[in-house]
Design a protein around this motif. Structure first.
Motif, PDB file in Angstrom:
ATOM      1  N   ALA A 397       7.456  -1.220   7.888  1.00  0.00           N
ATOM      2  CA  ALA A 397       8.027  -2.049   6.818  1.00  0.00           C
ATOM      3  C   ALA A 397       7.135  -2.045   5.592  1.00  0.00           C
ATOM      4  O   ALA A 397       7.621  -1.959   4.448  1.00  0.00           O
ATOM      5  CB  ALA A 397       8.237  -3.476   7.317  1.00  0.00           C
ATOM      6  N   VAL A 398       5.815  -2.131   5.798  1.00  0.00           N
ATOM      7  CA  VAL A 398       4.874  -2.124   4.673  1.00  0.00           C
ATOM      8  C   VAL A 398       4.944  -0.796   3.934  1.00  0.00           C
ATOM      9  O   VAL A 398       4.898  -0.749   2.695  1.00  0.00           O
ATOM     10  CB  VAL A 398       3.445  -2.406   5.167  1.00  0.00           C
ATOM     11  CG1 VAL A 398       2.432  -2.176   4.054  1.00  0.00           C
ATOM     12  CG2 VAL A 398       3.334  -3.834   5.670  1.00  0.00           C
ATOM     13  N   ALA A 399       5.066   0.295   4.676  1.00  0.00           N
ATOM     14  CA  ALA A 399       5.166   1.607   4.047  1.00  0.00           C
ATOM     15  C   ALA A 399       6.430   1.721   3.214  1.00  0.00           C
ATOM     16  O   ALA A 399       6.455   2.393   2.178  1.00  0.00           O
ATOM     17  CB  ALA A 399       5.133   2.700   5.107  1.00  0.00           C
ATOM     18  N   ASP A 400       7.479   1.015   3.636  1.00  0.00           N
ATOM     19  CA  ASP A 400       8.751   1.065   2.927  1.00  0.00           C
ATOM     20  C   ASP A 400       8.774   0.104   1.748  1.00  0.00           C
ATOM     21  O   ASP A 400       9.205   0.446   0.644  1.00  0.00           O
ATOM     22  CB  ASP A 400       9.893   0.742   3.888  1.00  0.00           C
ATOM     23  CG  ASP A 400      11.251   0.797   3.204  1.00  0.00           C
ATOM     24  OD1 ASP A 400      11.561   1.843   2.608  1.00  0.00           O
ATOM     25  OD2 ASP A 400      11.985  -0.210   3.263  1.00  0.00           O
ATOM     26  N   SER A 401       8.316  -1.137   1.972  1.00  0.00           N
ATOM     27  CA  SER A 401       8.336  -2.172   0.931  1.00  0.00           C
ATOM     28  C   SER A 401       7.341  -3.259   1.302  1.00  0.00           C
ATOM     29  O   SER A 401       7.552  -3.977   2.293  1.00  0.00           O
ATOM     30  CB  SER A 401       9.741  -2.754   0.792  1.00  0.00           C
ATOM     31  OG  SER A 401       9.748  -3.844  -0.102  1.00  0.00           O
ATOM     32  N   VAL A 402       6.285  -3.415   0.522  1.00  0.00           N
ATOM     33  CA  VAL A 402       5.245  -4.402   0.821  1.00  0.00           C
ATOM     34  C   VAL A 402       5.802  -5.813   0.959  1.00  0.00           C
ATOM     35  O   VAL A 402       5.419  -6.554   1.868  1.00  0.00           O
ATOM     36  CB  VAL A 402       4.123  -4.344  -0.239  1.00  0.00           C
ATOM     37  CG1 VAL A 402       3.137  -5.491  -0.058  1.00  0.00           C
ATOM     38  CG2 VAL A 402       3.394  -3.013  -0.155  1.00  0.00           C
ATOM     39  N   PRO A 403       6.729  -6.256   0.082  1.00  0.00           N
ATOM     40  CA  PRO A 403       7.256  -7.630   0.234  1.00  0.00           C
ATOM     41  C   PRO A 403       7.964  -7.888   1.564  1.00  0.00           C
ATOM     42  O   PRO A 403       8.141  -9.041   1.955  1.00  0.00           O
ATOM     43  CB  PRO A 403       8.228  -7.757  -0.945  1.00  0.00           C
ATOM     44  CG  PRO A 403       7.730  -6.789  -1.954  1.00  0.00           C
ATOM     45  CD  PRO A 403       7.212  -5.633  -1.165  1.00  0.00           C
ATOM     46  N   LEU A 404       8.373  -6.830   2.276  1.00  0.00           N
ATOM     47  CA  LEU A 404       9.072  -7.017   3.543  1.00  0.00           C
ATOM     48  C   LEU A 404       8.123  -7.342   4.694  1.00  0.00           C
ATOM     49  O   LEU A 404       8.579  -7.723   5.775  1.00  0.00           O
ATOM     50  CB  LEU A 404       9.866  -5.751   3.905  1.00  0.00           C
ATOM     51  CG  LEU A 404      11.196  -5.529   3.179  1.00  0.00           C
ATOM     52  CD1 LEU A 404      11.751  -4.156   3.540  1.00  0.00           C
ATOM     53  CD2 LEU A 404      12.194  -6.618   3.538  1.00  0.00           C
TER      54      LEU A 404
END
Length: 560
Positions: A397-404
């Motif tokens: 999830a962090v690799a995709d979008s930090v806010p997620l």
């Protein structure tokens, strides 16, 4: 003059030159940002690259220097001096004081990075030769996260707060950034030079807050996406900023005691409740053990981390400033833009405390909370993701979008939807407390007094902050966090230089301190503007003129 007449007609109670110049330049920035997002974004990107490459070391050395200076002044003989007159006492209890400084300062940051930063370093170790997801990677991730968001971050807030509290309350000077430079400028703080400093401080505060609001809005949008399917895009973020700006503005109207304090107390209680839930629902014994172990690891690594500037990155695949350019330099540049806001805010709520109490409280109490927060959220996330494994859903999830990150983390707990909803509310409240606190401070920077100005003034600044944050979101587009990093690094450099100068102003002021054998009677504080040539009321009184009219004069020193 024209600006004074305009201020009267609008019903403002402020310094018209500072107010209208700050407002005018802010509006001009907004128009340029929205009219030419591409070229301005490119210019900020080039500026950030130059600053990171050539001056990144200066940011790292500077913050470490400030931390050492604060430790020295707190432990020195000056530690017993009060931020105010000798008879002043604190206006707020320790609990309310801590809640206000925390919620106004770093709450949004911890919610955003509490899971995301440890997982980022855990999955992509900054040190060469460290295997991702290994035990060593997890320990390094925790110590680096604590380095970024504990003592060093709060040193950036504490130094200007100490300088403002000292000069504003002991010298009875206006509540403005320019007052800190009284040892160098003397009465010129009331002239064009002082006003220029104050206008620049207002603009820096607005930009620094806008970046934080942008990060908080991104996290709220990510949470709502996970809960309701609302798209994670630019216009939902703009709508979120609009809604929360209106909430923050309502708190602004209520004022510091009724609005900010109540929201801050509620916010900190909800955040602590969320943290306790994770502690109980997670591996409780492991996390309790890690609180002490991580404190020890941080203590071992704080000195090397304080001087590490990744100078060998140029010989690796990273090149240039490598990892440090995107993390530490960005953190310090971003945090220092909050220095005028947090400095005045801390001074406003800390009158009557001694220098030792102030430095110890502002540095240590939030740092301890940060330690516990990062251990509970960060170690829980790394344990769930698989220490010694190959990574899991949180790192993905962090690799995709930090806010997620936070919401991917909560998916692993009971009542995940409910907890994620509560987290969205907590982030929103941190958004509101940061915004209303900053609006009150910006109003104080313009008026020069510690009292809230007319409602229309405070509402103007509250709405302006929201508009600026929305504009940065729009020009950032899909680049998001990267665009915000570029803007804040460029804005942060001149403010960093200004805060560095505050340290030397404090040294000059402390050297003039007189420690009398008998107490000096306290004088009433006057924090408004003084006519040029009038000495601060904290100055020892000038003896009455002798009969022949020849008056003796004393040197300017603060009240002992």
């Amino acid at each position: 003059m024209v600006v004074e007449d305009l201020a009267r007609r609008l019903g403002l109670r402020t310094n018209p030159h500072i107010f209208f110049w700050s407002a005018g330049l802010m509006v001009a920035f907004l128009v340029l940002l929205l009219s030419f997002p591409g070229p301005i974004g490119t210019a900020f990107g080039a500026g950030r690259e130059w600053i990171v490459t050539n001056l990144g070391w200066f940011f790292i050395l500077g913050v470490t220097t400030w931390l050492v200076f604060l430790a020295w002044v707190a432990l020195s003989k000056y530690g017993n001096l009060r931020l105010g007159h000798d008879a002043d006492t604190p206006a707020y209890s320790n609990l309310s004081w801590f809640a206000m400084l925390f919620a106004g300062g770093i709450g949004t940051v911890l919610m955003f990075w509490g899971v995301a930063e440890p997982i980022s370093h855990f999955s992509t170790p900054p040190y060469a030769g460290v295997e991702p997801y290994s035990v060593q990677a997890s320990q390094d991730a925790m110590t680096i996260s604590l380095y970024h968001l504990s003592l060093h971050t709060w040193a950036i807030f504490t130094l200007p707060g100490l300088a403002f509290g000292y000069f504003i309350y002991r010298y009875d000077l206006p509540m403005r950034v320019s007052s800190v430079f009284y040892p160098f400028l003397k009465e010129r703080i009331h002239g064009p030079i002082g006003k220029t400093i104050d206008v620049f401080a207002v603009l820096g505060t607005l930009f620094g807050l806008a970046v934080s609001l942008g990060l908080g809005t991104s996290q709220i949008n990510a949470g709502l996406t996970a809960l309701t399917g609302i798209p994670d895009a630019v216009w939902p973020k703009v709508l979120i900023i609009t809604a929360l700006t209106l909430v923050a503005t309502a708190s602004i109207v209520a004022g510091l005691d009724k609005g900010v304090r109540r929201l801050s107390n509620l916010n900190i209680l909800m955040a602590v409740g969320l943290m306790i839930f994770v502690l109980i629902a997670g591996d409780t014994v492991f996390l309790l053990r890690q609180i002490f172990e991580s404190a020890g690891l941080y203590a071992q690594q704080i000195v090397p981390l304080s001087f590490w500037n990744d100078s060998m990155a140029q010989f690796t695949d990273e090149g240039g400033w490598g990892w440090q350019g995107g993390w530490t330099v960005f953190y310090w540049a971003w945090t220092v833009t909050w220095a005028p806001f947090m400095g005045v805010f801390l001074a406003r709520i800390s009158r009557g405390r001694t220098i030792r109490q102030f430095v110890g409280g502002v540095l240590i109490a939030p740092s301890l909370f940060t330690l516990v927060w990062f251990v509970i959220f960060g170690w829980s996330a790394m344990q769930i993701d698989g220490i010694g494994g190959t990574g899991g859903t949180i790192s993905a999830a962090v690799a995709d979008s930090v806010p997620l990150a936070m919401f991917a983390f909560f998916d692993n707990f009971p009542a995940a939807t409910l907890i994620s909803g509560i987290a969205v509310v907590v982030v929103a409240l941190f958004f509101a407390t940061s915004s209303d606190s900053a609006s009150l401070v910006v109003d104080m920077l313009c008026s020069g007094t510690g009292e809230a100005g007319p409602t229309r003034q405070r509402v103007f600044w509250g709405l302006s902050e929201g508009a600026l944050a929305a504009s940065l979101i729009i020009i950032g587009g899909t680049a998001g966090l990267e665009a915000l990093q570029q803007v804040i690094t460029v804005i942060g450099l001149p403010i960093f230089l200004m805060v560095f100068a505050m340290m030397f102003a404090m040294i000059a002021g402390l050297r003039q301190e007189v420690f009398p054998s008998a107490p000096v009677p306290a004088a009433p504080a006057v924090n408004g503007d003084r006519p040029p040539g009038t000495p601060p009321s904290g100055t020892p009184p000038v003896p009455a003129a002798p009969a022949d009219g020849a008056a003796d004069r004393t040197s300017t020193t603060p009240r002992g």
